[in-house]
Design a protein around this motif. Sequence first.
Motif, PDB file in Angstrom:
ATOM      1  N   VAL A   1      -3.168  14.964 -37.836  1.00 29.42           N
ATOM      2  CA  VAL A   1      -1.868  14.594 -38.391  1.00 29.42           C
ATOM      3  C   VAL A   1      -0.729  15.102 -37.517  1.00 29.42           C
ATOM      4  CG1 VAL A   1      -0.319  14.913 -40.353  1.00 29.42           C
ATOM      5  CG2 VAL A   1      -2.739  14.457 -40.743  1.00 29.42           C
ATOM      6  N   VAL A   2      -0.766  16.366 -37.168  1.00 24.93           N
ATOM      7  CA  VAL A   2       0.354  16.966 -36.451  1.00 24.93           C
ATOM      8  C   VAL A   2       0.271  16.688 -34.951  1.00 24.93           C
ATOM      9  CG1 VAL A   2       1.502  19.136 -35.898  1.00 24.93           C
ATOM     10  CG2 VAL A   2       0.641  18.744 -38.195  1.00 24.93           C
ATOM     11  N   GLY A   3      -0.838  17.033 -34.330  1.00 23.78           N
ATOM     12  CA  GLY A   3      -0.937  16.962 -32.876  1.00 23.78           C
ATOM     13  C   GLY A   3      -1.103  15.574 -32.310  1.00 23.78           C
ATOM     14  N   THR A   4      -1.749  14.685 -33.063  1.00 24.40           N
ATOM     15  CA  THR A   4      -2.010  13.356 -32.543  1.00 24.40           C
ATOM     16  C   THR A   4      -0.962  12.347 -32.975  1.00 24.40           C
ATOM     17  OG1 THR A   4      -4.357  13.866 -32.564  1.00 24.40           O
ATOM     18  CG2 THR A   4      -3.777  11.560 -32.384  1.00 24.40           C
TER      19      THR A   4
ATOM     20  N   LEU B   1      -8.497  14.947 -28.426  1.00 26.90           N
ATOM     21  CA  LEU B   1      -9.582  15.746 -27.841  1.00 26.90           C
ATOM     22  C   LEU B   1      -9.740  17.078 -28.576  1.00 26.90           C
ATOM     23  CD1 LEU B   1      -8.910  15.149 -24.040  1.00 26.90           C
ATOM     24  CD2 LEU B   1     -10.818  14.268 -25.382  1.00 26.90           C
ATOM     25  N   MET B   2      -8.617  17.682 -28.944  1.00 30.41           N
ATOM     26  CA  MET B   2      -8.683  18.927 -29.713  1.00 30.41           C
ATOM     27  C   MET B   2      -9.320  18.699 -31.081  1.00 30.41           C
ATOM     28  SD  MET B   2      -7.504  21.576 -28.073  1.00 30.41           S
ATOM     29  CE  MET B   2      -7.060  22.697 -29.372  1.00 30.41           C
ATOM     30  N   THR B   3      -9.035  17.557 -31.680  1.00 29.19           N
ATOM     31  CA  THR B   3      -9.637  17.225 -32.972  1.00 29.19           C
ATOM     32  C   THR B   3     -11.152  17.145 -32.860  1.00 29.19           C
ATOM     33  OG1 THR B   3      -7.667  16.002 -33.618  1.00 29.19           O
ATOM     34  CG2 THR B   3      -9.693  15.504 -34.801  1.00 29.19           C
ATOM     35  N   VAL B   4     -11.627  16.500 -31.810  1.00 30.87           N
ATOM     36  CA  VAL B   4     -13.075  16.402 -31.602  1.00 30.87           C
ATOM     37  C   VAL B   4     -13.671  17.791 -31.412  1.00 30.87           C
ATOM     38  CG1 VAL B   4     -14.854  15.547 -30.016  1.00 30.87           C
ATOM     39  CG2 VAL B   4     -12.953  14.068 -30.683  1.00 30.87           C
TER      40      VAL B   4
ATOM     41  N   ASP C   1       6.806  12.013 -16.320  1.00 31.48           N
ATOM     42  CA  ASP C   1       7.617  11.184 -17.205  1.00 31.48           C
ATOM     43  C   ASP C   1       7.431  11.630 -18.651  1.00 31.48           C
ATOM     44  OD1 ASP C   1       9.223   9.043 -18.039  1.00 31.48           O
ATOM     45  OD2 ASP C   1       7.471   7.765 -18.334  1.00 31.48           O
ATOM     46  N   PRO C   2       8.511  11.926 -19.361  1.00 32.04           N
ATOM     47  CA  PRO C   2       8.387  12.410 -20.745  1.00 32.04           C
ATOM     48  C   PRO C   2       7.692  11.422 -21.689  1.00 32.04           C
ATOM     49  CG  PRO C   2      10.581  12.852 -19.925  1.00 32.04           C
ATOM     50  CD  PRO C   2       9.896  12.007 -18.897  1.00 32.04           C
ATOM     51  N   GLN C   3       7.893  10.127 -21.477  1.00 28.64           N
ATOM     52  CA  GLN C   3       7.225   9.151 -22.346  1.00 28.64           C
ATOM     53  C   GLN C   3       5.717   9.172 -22.125  1.00 28.64           C
ATOM     54  OE1 GLN C   3       9.254   5.512 -21.404  1.00 28.64           O
ATOM     55  NE2 GLN C   3      10.642   5.746 -23.149  1.00 28.64           N
ATOM     56  N   ARG C   4       5.318   9.206 -20.888  1.00 31.56           N
ATOM     57  CA  ARG C   4       3.878   9.281 -20.594  1.00 31.56           C
ATOM     58  C   ARG C   4       3.295  10.616 -21.050  1.00 31.56           C
ATOM     59  NH1 ARG C   4       2.790   6.287 -14.840  1.00 31.56           N
ATOM     60  NH2 ARG C   4       3.845   4.372 -15.408  1.00 31.56           N
ATOM     61  N   GLN C   5       4.099  11.647 -20.950  1.00 25.71           N
ATOM     62  CA  GLN C   5       3.646  12.951 -21.395  1.00 25.71           C
ATOM     63  C   GLN C   5       3.404  12.953 -22.902  1.00 25.71           C
ATOM     64  OE1 GLN C   5       6.263  16.300 -20.682  1.00 25.71           O
ATOM     65  NE2 GLN C   5       4.486  17.499 -20.017  1.00 25.71           N
ATOM     66  N   ALA C   6       4.223  12.256 -23.660  1.00 25.73           N
ATOM     67  CA  ALA C   6       4.015  12.160 -25.107  1.00 25.73           C
ATOM     68  C   ALA C   6       2.706  11.436 -25.419  1.00 25.73           C
ATOM     69  CB  ALA C   6       5.191  11.445 -25.765  1.00 25.73           C
TER      70      ALA C   6
ATOM     71  N   ALA D   1     -14.866  23.039 -38.006  1.00 27.62           N
ATOM     72  CA  ALA D   1     -13.595  23.392 -38.635  1.00 27.62           C
ATOM     73  C   ALA D   1     -12.887  22.104 -39.057  1.00 27.62           C
ATOM     74  CB  ALA D   1     -12.739  24.192 -37.671  1.00 27.62           C
ATOM     75  N   PRO D   2     -13.379  21.439 -40.100  1.00 27.61           N
ATOM     76  CA  PRO D   2     -12.806  20.140 -40.469  1.00 27.61           C
ATOM     77  C   PRO D   2     -11.377  20.229 -40.989  1.00 27.61           C
ATOM     78  CG  PRO D   2     -14.414  20.831 -42.092  1.00 27.61           C
ATOM     79  CD  PRO D   2     -14.498  21.806 -40.953  1.00 27.61           C
ATOM     80  N   ASP D   3     -11.020  21.330 -41.640  1.00 28.02           N
ATOM     81  CA  ASP D   3      -9.650  21.463 -42.137  1.00 28.02           C
ATOM     82  C   ASP D   3      -8.659  21.564 -40.980  1.00 28.02           C
ATOM     83  OD1 ASP D   3     -10.847  23.863 -41.485  1.00 28.02           O
ATOM     84  OD2 ASP D   3      -9.716  25.031 -42.956  1.00 28.02           O
ATOM     85  N   VAL D   4      -9.016  22.304 -39.943  1.00 24.97           N
ATOM     86  CA  VAL D   4      -8.157  22.417 -38.760  1.00 24.97           C
ATOM     87  C   VAL D   4      -8.114  21.077 -38.029  1.00 24.97           C
ATOM     88  CG1 VAL D   4      -7.799  23.656 -36.593  1.00 24.97           C
ATOM     89  CG2 VAL D   4      -8.731  24.852 -38.574  1.00 24.97           C
ATOM     90  N   ALA D   5      -9.245  20.375 -37.996  1.00 23.18           N
ATOM     91  CA  ALA D   5      -9.290  19.071 -37.333  1.00 23.18           C
ATOM     92  C   ALA D   5      -8.370  18.065 -38.030  1.00 23.18           C
ATOM     93  CB  ALA D   5     -10.723  18.546 -37.303  1.00 23.18           C
ATOM     94  N   LEU D   6      -8.363  18.066 -39.352  1.00 20.93           N
ATOM     95  CA  LEU D   6      -7.469  17.162 -40.081  1.00 20.93           C
ATOM     96  C   LEU D   6      -6.011  17.485 -39.812  1.00 20.93           C
ATOM     97  CD1 LEU D   6      -9.266  16.817 -43.528  1.00 20.93           C
ATOM     98  CD2 LEU D   6      -8.874  15.027 -41.844  1.00 20.93           C
ATOM     99  N   SER D   7      -5.678  18.753 -39.780  1.00 20.02           N
ATOM    100  CA  SER D   7      -4.306  19.149 -39.467  1.00 20.02           C
ATOM    101  C   SER D   7      -3.939  18.730 -38.051  1.00 20.02           C
ATOM    102  CB  SER D   7      -4.141  20.660 -39.611  1.00 20.02           C
ATOM    103  OG  SER D   7      -4.394  21.063 -40.928  1.00 20.02           O
ATOM    104  N   GLN D   8      -4.860  18.881 -37.130  1.00 17.90           N
ATOM    105  CA  GLN D   8      -4.615  18.509 -35.741  1.00 17.90           C
ATOM    106  C   GLN D   8      -4.398  17.006 -35.611  1.00 17.90           C
ATOM    107  OE1 GLN D   8      -4.058  20.384 -33.089  1.00 17.90           O
ATOM    108  NE2 GLN D   8      -3.832  18.612 -31.781  1.00 17.90           N
TER     109      GLN D   8
END
Length: 78
Positions: A57-60, A38-41, A24-29, A48-55
């Motif tokens: 904002v963008v990924g989560t 998880l990637m942020t952690v 289901d696309p909604q559950r997938q989102a 890599a705190p700068d990459v974590a902050l970007s992740q």
Amino acid sequence: MTVLIGIALTLVLAGGVVVVFTDDPQRQAVTLSVYGLLMTVLFLLLAAPDVALSQVVVGTAIVPLMVMLTIRKMRGNR
């Protein structure tokens, strides 16, 4: 610290598998948002705190929100 990185990598792997096999696309989102968290952690553990902050904002937040808005728009047009 190495043990924590190994645990984080395992969780990222499991999260990626869950995202891929969610139908289901909604559950997938939603699972994509959890995967981004998880990637942020992992990035924080890898010092890599700068990459974590970007992740965060963008990924989560932004990508799952855009996916949900697109799904809503597409279903509203039918």
